[in-house]
Structures are given as C-alpha cells and as structure tokens.
Design a protein around this motif. Sequence first.
Motif: not given
Length: 142
Positions: A57, A133, A137
């Motif tokens: 993040h 973000e 991931r």
Amino acid sequence: MFFGSTQPESGDSKWRNQLDRFVKANQPELAALFWGLWLENGNSQGTIGIDLQPAPHFVYCPKDEVEKLNSRVENRLQEIIGIIENHKAEVEVVMIGIGKGEIKLIQFAPEPPPPACFEQIGKDVDGLLELLEQRMREQIAL
C-alpha cells in the motif's frame, strides 16, 4: 544440468526485485500518481512510500521521520535525503520502498514527464491509488 547462476532469490532481495519489476511495469501510472499527489500536497506530507507490509500500500514518509531514521542508522541515508530534497517533481519520480525492515529509493524520469502522464492517464488520485494498490497485490508476493 547447470545453466549458470540460477540461485533462488533470497528473502532479503526478493522484495527489492519484485518492487523493481512492479515500478518498471507501471511507470506511467506511478508518475501520474506522483504528480497528482504533488499537485494536492506538494511535499508538505513528505515523500510517497510503498509499504509492502502487511500488504502492499502507499504511505507518506514525513521528512522528519526520514531524518530520525537517518540518525538511528548513523547517517547512511544522507544520500537518499539529498535526492529527495533536490528532485524536480515535474521531470522525475522519487518514492521510498519499505520492506523487510529496510528501505529502497525509487527514482526514475518517465517519458513523458509526470504532468503529461497524469493528463494522459486521466484518472484522479483515488482511482490511481486503487488501481496501483490492486496491481501491487497481484504482482508483489512476499
């Protein structure tokens, strides 16, 4: 059979290599985010960081916290601090990667420059944060 030095990445360098690949694959979007956040805040919030723990993040790294960290590590971050303080936002992106108790400087000069990337991509800061973000991931697994 032996095909050269194909040692597996150690845990210490794996996050750095994955972050390098992510940055390279997403330079226009990262430049657009960088510029959008720069327009909103200048450097009043600090330097943009990519924190990989617990899940990737974005964070802000306030200048005073970076300077405190530099003091704790016997001024080994002085060069990074100099780069952060002297970068030109309209031509280069500077961020800090944070992972495994270490930091890594992220610096690149995209073509086109950050303002043009922001204009061309046409997403607002929130949309860029969400997009990047999600990609982090998917692309960075620690």
